[in-house]
Design an enzyme around this catalytic site. Structure first.
Site, PDB file in Angstrom:
ATOM      1  N   LYS A  53       6.033   2.251   8.282  1.00 53.03           N
ATOM      2  CA  LYS A  53       6.087   1.538   6.995  1.00 53.03           C
ATOM      3  C   LYS A  53       7.502   1.624   6.407  1.00 53.03           C
ATOM      4  O   LYS A  53       8.019   0.635   5.883  1.00 53.03           O
ATOM      5  CB  LYS A  53       5.049   2.126   6.022  1.00 53.03           C
ATOM      6  CG  LYS A  53       3.619   1.758   6.411  1.00 53.03           C
ATOM      7  CD  LYS A  53       2.558   2.533   5.641  1.00 53.03           C
ATOM      8  CE  LYS A  53       1.167   2.230   6.192  1.00 53.03           C
ATOM      9  NZ  LYS A  53       0.084   2.981   5.558  1.00 53.03           N
ATOM     10  N   GLN A  97      -0.337   8.084   1.869  1.00 51.44           N
ATOM     11  CA  GLN A  97      -0.947   7.865   3.184  1.00 51.44           C
ATOM     12  C   GLN A  97      -2.274   8.620   3.295  1.00 51.44           C
ATOM     13  O   GLN A  97      -2.359   9.811   2.973  1.00 51.44           O
ATOM     14  CB  GLN A  97       0.035   8.319   4.289  1.00 51.44           C
ATOM     15  CG  GLN A  97      -0.434   8.050   5.709  1.00 51.44           C
ATOM     16  CD  GLN A  97      -0.571   6.561   6.037  1.00 51.44           C
ATOM     17  OE1 GLN A  97       0.116   5.713   5.474  1.00 51.44           O
ATOM     18  NE2 GLN A  97      -1.474   6.239   6.938  1.00 51.44           N
ATOM     19  N   ASP A 122      -0.767  -0.865  -1.911  1.00 55.99           N
ATOM     20  CA  ASP A 122      -1.921  -0.862  -0.994  1.00 55.99           C
ATOM     21  C   ASP A 122      -3.049  -1.737  -1.547  1.00 55.99           C
ATOM     22  O   ASP A 122      -3.954  -2.131  -0.820  1.00 55.99           O
ATOM     23  CB  ASP A 122      -2.492   0.564  -0.883  1.00 55.99           C
ATOM     24  CG  ASP A 122      -2.090   1.280   0.387  1.00 55.99           C
ATOM     25  OD1 ASP A 122      -1.942   0.611   1.418  1.00 55.99           O
ATOM     26  OD2 ASP A 122      -1.947   2.512   0.327  1.00 55.99           O
TER      27      ASP A 122
END
Ligand code: GUN
Length: 285
Positions: A53, A97, A122
């Site tokens: 990412k 995460q 997200d």
């Protein structure tokens, strides 16, 4: 006739180029799209995801700061860091995460909810999910958005199509149902543990989130349908989709492979959300 294989890598590369241009423009205005990635603990696969990412962010010219916290981090310490990043004007997007280490599992929702909705790239925050349902401006969850983006890039008319989503989660099945509805589809959401075959057989578009390798075969698909497979099931060290590619490709019109379909699109849609966050900060909509 064999289906057209959808090249998710090539689609992601096109979006990456577009985002790079947008980042360049933002930098001219003094805004450097910045993503804070929080990694708690030592799980190797999580560390790998976080690295990819960060790399994708840097790949469009953005800045990624990784906050690597120890395995024994407390809930309070994690919430403190999120609070600090929420208040930091130079940070546009925050991502924690998942999964968190075992002792923090019960608090995952509390942790995700602590991220400011406008920094929640997200799109897990109830505010973003709620606004998706309402049809208001919000970030769209990355895997679900990847599926819709693929359909848009194919250039097919979505209005009036019957889309069947075989899925369940708040990351994929539920949001993609709302997104396709927003685009004018008639959408049926069917749980993977229900008898979904009568539905998939009628679908113009099938989105799968089954979690079982090769669970959807050619005879479950209407000829010419578009099949988007979000599955990534590990079988003998290889990533295998929810769809039995070979039999499905004989019937479908378009199909995503696994790997190389939805996967490459997922991370770029996260970067898309980051760029939207930075644009918002710059007063560009
Ligand atoms: N772990 C596995 N997938 C994801 C994701 O999409 N977002 C976050 N934050 N953690 C994950």
């Amino acid at each position: 006739m064999a289906a057209i294989r959808i090249d998710g890598k090539a689609m992601a590369a096109e979006i990456r180029e577009q985002l790079s241009r947008e980042v360049e423009e933002l930098k001219k205005k003094g805004i450097n799209p910045t993503m804070a990635l929080i990694l708690v603990g030592d799980a190797e696969d999580s560390a790998l995801y976080v690295r990819s990412k960060a790399k994708a962010c840097e790949g469009v010219g953005g800045f990624a700061e990784v906050h690597h916290l120890g395995e024994d981090t407390t809930l309070e310490q994690l919430l403190e860091l999120i609070d600090k990043l929420n208040k930091d004007d130079s940070v546009h997007g925050i991502l924690v995460q998942l999964p968190l280490p075992h002792h923090l599992h019960p608090y995952e929702k509390k942790v995700m909810d602590a991220i400011l909705p406008e920094k929640d790239i997200d799109a897990f925050h109830p505010m973003n999910i709620g606004n998706l349902v309402i049809g208001d401006e919000c970030y769209w969850g990355v895997t679900a958005h990847a599926c819709v983006k693929i359909l848009e890039k194919l250039g097919v008319e979505l209005k009036g199509k019957h889309a069947v989503v075989v899925g369940w989660s708040i990351e994929i099945g539920k949001p993609v149902t709302m997104m396709l509805f927003e685009k004018g589809c008639a959408v049926t959401l069917v749980h993977p543990e229900s008898d979904f075959v009568p539905y998939t057989k009628q679908a113009d578009i099938i989105i799968t989130e089954v979690g079982k390798p090769r669970a959807i075969t050619g005879e479950m698909i209407k000829p010419g349908a578009i099949v988007i497979d979000t599955g990534a099931n590990w079988v003998e060290g290889k990533s295998v989709g929810d769809v039995d590619y070979d039999s499905a490709a004989e019937v479908a019109g378009y199909i995503t492979p696994v790997p190389g379909g939805v996967g490459p699109m997922r991370i770029i849609m996260l970067i898309y959300n980051l760029v939207q966050a930075a644009k918002k900060k710059a007063g560009i909509s």
